[in-house]
Design an enzyme around this catalytic site. Structure first.
Site, PDB file in Angstrom:
ATOM      1  N   HIS A  13      28.384   6.384 -18.810  1.00 34.36           N
ATOM      2  CA  HIS A  13      29.000   5.076 -19.073  1.00 34.36           C
ATOM      3  C   HIS A  13      29.306   4.996 -20.560  1.00 34.36           C
ATOM      4  CE1 HIS A  13      28.139   2.356 -15.417  1.00 34.36           C
ATOM      5  NE2 HIS A  13      28.278   3.611 -15.045  1.00 34.36           N
ATOM      6  N   ASN A  48      32.979   1.785  -0.086  1.00 34.17           N
ATOM      7  CA  ASN A  48      32.279   2.344   1.077  1.00 34.17           C
ATOM      8  C   ASN A  48      32.068   1.207   2.063  1.00 34.17           C
ATOM      9  OD1 ASN A  48      30.321   1.431  -1.137  1.00 34.17           O
ATOM     10  ND2 ASN A  48      28.992   1.468   0.670  1.00 34.17           N
ATOM     11  N   ALA A  61      32.646  -2.282  -8.146  1.00 37.89           N
ATOM     12  CA  ALA A  61      32.690  -1.487  -6.924  1.00 37.89           C
ATOM     13  C   ALA A  61      31.777  -2.182  -5.928  1.00 37.89           C
ATOM     14  CB  ALA A  61      32.178  -0.087  -7.220  1.00 37.89           C
ATOM     15  N   TYR A  70      19.456  -3.924 -12.335  1.00 38.92           N
ATOM     16  CA  TYR A  70      18.608  -2.848 -11.798  1.00 38.92           C
ATOM     17  C   TYR A  70      18.238  -1.803 -12.856  1.00 38.92           C
ATOM     18  CZ  TYR A  70      22.917  -0.036 -11.361  1.00 38.92           C
ATOM     19  OH  TYR A  70      24.097   0.630 -11.618  1.00 38.92           O
ATOM     20  N   GLU A  71      18.937  -1.816 -13.984  1.00 37.52           N
ATOM     21  CA  GLU A  71      18.595  -0.860 -15.055  1.00 37.52           C
ATOM     22  C   GLU A  71      17.324  -1.290 -15.782  1.00 37.52           C
ATOM     23  OE1 GLU A  71      22.086   0.701 -17.465  1.00 37.52           O
ATOM     24  OE2 GLU A  71      23.010  -0.978 -16.413  1.00 37.52           O
ATOM     25  N   SER A  87      31.812  -0.021 -12.286  1.00 36.68           N
ATOM     26  CA  SER A  87      31.527   1.414 -12.186  1.00 36.68           C
ATOM     27  C   SER A  87      32.786   2.200 -11.858  1.00 36.68           C
ATOM     28  CB  SER A  87      30.518   1.684 -11.055  1.00 36.68           C
ATOM     29  OG  SER A  87      29.299   1.096 -11.347  1.00 36.68           O
ATOM     30  N   HIS A  96      26.259   7.097  -4.047  1.00 39.17           N
ATOM     31  CA  HIS A  96      26.961   6.815  -5.303  1.00 39.17           C
ATOM     32  C   HIS A  96      28.174   7.730  -5.493  1.00 39.17           C
ATOM     33  CE1 HIS A  96      27.426   4.967  -9.146  1.00 39.17           C
ATOM     34  NE2 HIS A  96      27.226   6.074  -9.826  1.00 39.17           N
ATOM     35  N   MET A 126      26.037  -4.804  -6.797  1.00 37.16           N
ATOM     36  CA  MET A 126      24.828  -4.972  -7.613  1.00 37.16           C
ATOM     37  C   MET A 126      25.119  -5.571  -8.998  1.00 37.16           C
ATOM     38  SD  MET A 126      23.148  -1.280  -6.740  1.00 37.16           S
ATOM     39  CE  MET A 126      23.279  -0.571  -5.083  1.00 37.16           C
ATOM     40  N   SER A 127      26.195  -6.328  -9.096  1.00 35.20           N
ATOM     41  CA  SER A 127      26.577  -6.825 -10.429  1.00 35.20           C
ATOM     42  C   SER A 127      27.317  -8.154 -10.315  1.00 35.20           C
ATOM     43  CB  SER A 127      27.477  -5.783 -11.122  1.00 35.20           C
ATOM     44  OG  SER A 127      28.717  -5.700 -10.448  1.00 35.20           O
ATOM     45  N   HIS A 153      23.463  -3.694 -15.888  1.00 34.26           N
ATOM     46  CA  HIS A 153      23.010  -4.084 -14.551  1.00 34.26           C
ATOM     47  C   HIS A 153      21.537  -4.499 -14.600  1.00 34.26           C
ATOM     48  CE1 HIS A 153      26.309  -1.161 -13.838  1.00 34.26           C
ATOM     49  NE2 HIS A 153      26.629  -1.983 -12.855  1.00 34.26           N
TER      50      HIS A 153
HETATM   51  N1  HPA Z   1      25.918  -1.887  -1.633  1.00 34.43           N
HETATM   52  C1  HPA Z   1      25.586  -2.391  -2.839  1.00 34.43           C
HETATM   53  N2  HPA Z   1      26.278  -2.128  -3.933  1.00 34.43           N
HETATM   54  C2  HPA Z   1      27.348  -1.332  -3.841  1.00 34.43           C
HETATM   55  C3  HPA Z   1      27.747  -0.776  -2.615  1.00 34.43           C
HETATM   56  C4  HPA Z   1      26.984  -1.056  -1.461  1.00 34.43           C
HETATM   57  O1  HPA Z   1      27.275  -0.601  -0.333  1.00 34.43           O
HETATM   58  N3  HPA Z   1      28.850  -0.023  -2.857  1.00 34.43           N
HETATM   59  C5  HPA Z   1      29.114  -0.143  -4.188  1.00 34.43           C
HETATM   60  N4  HPA Z   1      28.210  -0.926  -4.793  1.00 34.43           N
END
Ligand code: HPA
Length: 287
Positions: A69, A248, A121, A93-94, A38, A262, A224-225, A91
């Site tokens: 994307h 983060n 990320a 989750y999509e 991402s 996000h 998440m990937s 992903h």
């Molecule tokens: N958690 C899950 N997936 C993520 C995060 C997170 O804090 N930051 C970027 N992708």
């Protein structure tokens, strides 16, 4: 926007048809494939002699659902090394099946790719990590896999690899050493980490209790990937390097007012994208 099909479609014949379609349309024979996480798709901008295939034009290829994307496969040269770059990944989750998520990796294998570089990320779970750190992935925790969501569940076609592949060497030691060396040469040493990536399905960010569990599990970063692609790549013998950008910090304290979101993830990838691009570009020449 297309609703993704949840049907599995990653049979050897399907993947071979896709690979053969690509092979007759490009003279490039990349040995290195890169999956951009991402906000990290700008890596594809550095590619010379580009040949671009939007996902929707490639027979059998899944198509991207996330607005913004790019969703294209870019063949070309990165510092004179032929490579293929996935700008936009799929992903779980999509709503894609776990087999669809890993379809491109099997196509890479059939194109003759030998090394896969994955970027993502991720949230920093290790308390000593800072936003903006780059983490070389040393190992992973496949949480969806614990719950039966592995791309290798189902019929095993031996042409992709063995039924029970080893994962204790998933992230190639030589590539990790090379990445760390290159990071120091490229002035990225001050924000470099090496650690364990844990995959969660998402798309929710973690609760405080969940982040605390991940810390106790030994995870340094969460995202998440990546893990399904790495599992599929290792089964078919690709060498893998994974790089996480810590965008983060996971919230582990009930007194904290921080909230993962996000926008913060994208803002951090924007700040560090150039460093990550430089690192990958120089690394590729040494593979
Ligand atoms: N958690 C899950 N997936 C993520 C995060 C997170 O804090 N930051 C970027 N992708």
């Amino acid at each position: 926007m297309e609703v993704p099909s949840c049907q599995s479609r990653s049979s050897y014949d399907d993947c071979k048809k896709t690979a053969d379609w690509l092979l007759v349309r490009t003279k490039q024979r990349p040995r290195v494939a890169i999956i951009c996480g991402s906000g990290l798709g700008a890596l594809a901008d550095l590619i010379d002699d580009k040949m671009v295939f939007p996902y929707q034009d490639i027979p059998g290829f899944p198509t991207s659902t996330v607005a913004g994307h790019a969703g294209q496969l870019v063949f070309g040269k990165l510092q004179d090394r032929e490579c293929v770059c996935m700008e936009g990944r799929f992903h779980y989750y999509e709503g894609y099946s776990i087999h669809t998520v890993t379809y491109p990796v099997r196509v890479f294998f059939l194109l003759g790719v030998e090394t896969l570089i994955v970027t993502n990320a991720a949230g920093g779970v290790n308390g000593s990590y800072n936003v903006g750190d780059i983490m070389v992935i040393k190992d992973h925790i496949n949480l969806p896999g614990f719950c039966g969501q592995s791309p290798l569940v189902g019929h095993n076609d031996d042409r992709f690899g063995v039924r029970f592949p080893c994962m204790s060497d998933a992230y190639d030691r030589n590539l990790r050493t090379l990445a760390i060396q290159t990071a120091h040469e490229q002035n990225c040493g001050g924000f470099l980490q090496e650690g364990v990536y844990c995959m969660v399905v998402g798309p929710t960010f973690e609760t405080i209790a969940e982040s605390n569990i991940l810390q106790r599990f030994g995870a340094d970063a969460v995202g998440m990937s990546t893990v399904p692609e790495v599992v599929a790549a290792r089964q078919c013998g690709l060498r893998v390097l994974g790089l996480s950008l810590i965008t983060n910090k996971a919230v582990t304290d009930y007194d904290s007012n921080e909230k993962a979101n996000h926008e913060e993830v994208l803002a951090t990838t924007g700040l560090r994208a150039r460093d990550l691009q430089r690192l990958v570009r120089h690394l590729v020449t040494k593979i």
